[in-house]
Write an enzyme that holds these catalytic residues in place. Sequence first.
Site, PDB file in Angstrom:
ATOM      1  N   ARG A  52       0.856  -1.198   0.000  1.00  0.00           N
ATOM      2  CA  ARG A  52       0.000   0.000   0.000  1.00  0.00           C
ATOM      3  C   ARG A  52       0.887   1.241   0.000  1.00  0.00           C
ATOM      4  O   ARG A  52       0.637   2.205  -0.707  1.00  0.00           O
ATOM      5  CB  ARG A  52      -0.962   0.013   1.201  1.00  0.00           C
ATOM      6  N   TYR A  69     -16.552  18.678 -13.578  1.00  0.00           N
ATOM      7  CA  TYR A  69     -16.910  17.266 -13.762  1.00  0.00           C
ATOM      8  C   TYR A  69     -17.958  16.875 -12.704  1.00  0.00           C
ATOM      9  O   TYR A  69     -17.770  17.164 -11.515  1.00  0.00           O
ATOM     10  CB  TYR A  69     -15.645  16.403 -13.638  1.00  0.00           C
ATOM     11  N   ASP A  73      -7.466  19.952 -13.052  1.00  0.00           N
ATOM     12  CA  ASP A  73      -7.838  18.633 -13.562  1.00  0.00           C
ATOM     13  C   ASP A  73      -7.474  18.635 -15.051  1.00  0.00           C
ATOM     14  O   ASP A  73      -8.143  19.268 -15.865  1.00  0.00           O
ATOM     15  CB  ASP A  73      -9.339  18.410 -13.346  1.00  0.00           C
ATOM     16  N   LYS A 130      -8.908   7.943 -18.854  1.00  0.00           N
ATOM     17  CA  LYS A 130      -9.185   8.550 -20.148  1.00  0.00           C
ATOM     18  C   LYS A 130      -7.937   8.484 -21.048  1.00  0.00           C
ATOM     19  O   LYS A 130      -7.547   7.409 -21.427  1.00  0.00           O
ATOM     20  CB  LYS A 130      -9.709   9.970 -19.954  1.00  0.00           C
TER      21      LYS A 130
END
Length: 408
Positions: A45, A97, A169, A194
């Site tokens: 992690r 978004y 972003d 994306k």
Amino acid sequence: MKEQTRILHSIPVDELTGAISTPIYQTSTFVQEAPGVHKGFDYARTNNPTRKVLEDLMATLEGGTNAFAFSSGLSAIDAVVRLLQSGDEIIAVDDIYGGAFRLFTQIYQKFGITVTYVDSTDTSNIALAITSRTKLIWLESPTNPTLKISDIAEIAKIAKANSILLCVDNTFASPASQKPIELGADLVIHSATKYLGGHSDLIAGIVVSNNEALGSQIKFIQNACGAILSPFDSWLVIRGIETLPIRVKQHSESAFKIAEFLSKHELVKNVYYPGLTSHKNHKIAKQQQNYFGGIISFDLKIDHKDLAAKIVSSTRFFKLAESLGGVKSLICLPCEMTHKSIPKEIRYQSGVTDSLIRLSVGLEDVEDLIHDLNIALSQIETFTYINSTYEHQNTENYNPSSLITSNS
Ligand SMILES: *Cc1c(COP(=O)(O)O)cnc(C)c1O
């Protein structure tokens, strides 16, 4: 070195075996020689060698000091918001978004973090919204789905002067097109789902910081909250990034031709594409982006949902789906899909009309894509003609003669 070379040659060859493709370290833990004595990895992690290759690559690509990979774009956004405290304010781009909007209003509002939404395409709106509690400015440029462009360098100056963090972003542009940190941003986030991944086969997010101190805070949040990207998905994103500049170049070239085609089409009202000189902030887009990108939105002269639905359901190569940035072209109807939860009046204010259609232009041959759209559009020419009475009831300024167009 040019960007495409730099990307391919900053992905290290595996030291142990010489493997040219980054090995996938599918392990949860790492054996230690003595307590605390290890090779830089203790628990996966906290750190994983495959994820680290991706993180280092993204820091290089965005011109930042550190980058961190998360299990989704939203968990990357979430990590940035966790830098704030109760009572802090965020100024955000108004057509943000939808998932970020939901996170801000339905999760963080109850912890006392408030958000002011402004039209950041006009930089003065940002300055006007700043209060003593503003800690973060949140931008997207271009935005989704109407491709609004904000002047990142100018907004960065305002942020610096007021000691406010600026986070961009950068999902729509990708670092192949735009590097917000070079323009003055402190943080960049990505939905790597994306363009970075680029093949519609994963969900991932990235945060990049422009300094080590901020980087170590994000690192702390990544480890403390645990929304890390898996080794296999890290590998897929690395593999996607290897072809990022060459893909973005082609996406953009094709999108430009399609935007021009749509601009000339009789049934089309507005075309939103930063590469068109008719775009409100075309000049700024040209200054801060290398490419205008692969996303185009357009709406219809007859603003009716059913007509738009007919188009998005009848294209052959543009597949009807949410998401964007993959090698295969996608088409969607924001009012019924990505923006369904937004009230109609608010939607219309930002240009998301009932007939607004968003395209994610893929890597198919552009002639096939234009042909595909042309057929879908000509189908509604017939449809609107046959159903002219129906339109008559639903449209102001109805003019039947404008519907009869040649199919050539
Ligand atoms: C898709 C998207 C996100 C969210 O990313 P996920 O990977 O779906 O969590 C954030 N910002 C923008 C601009 C996006 O398009």
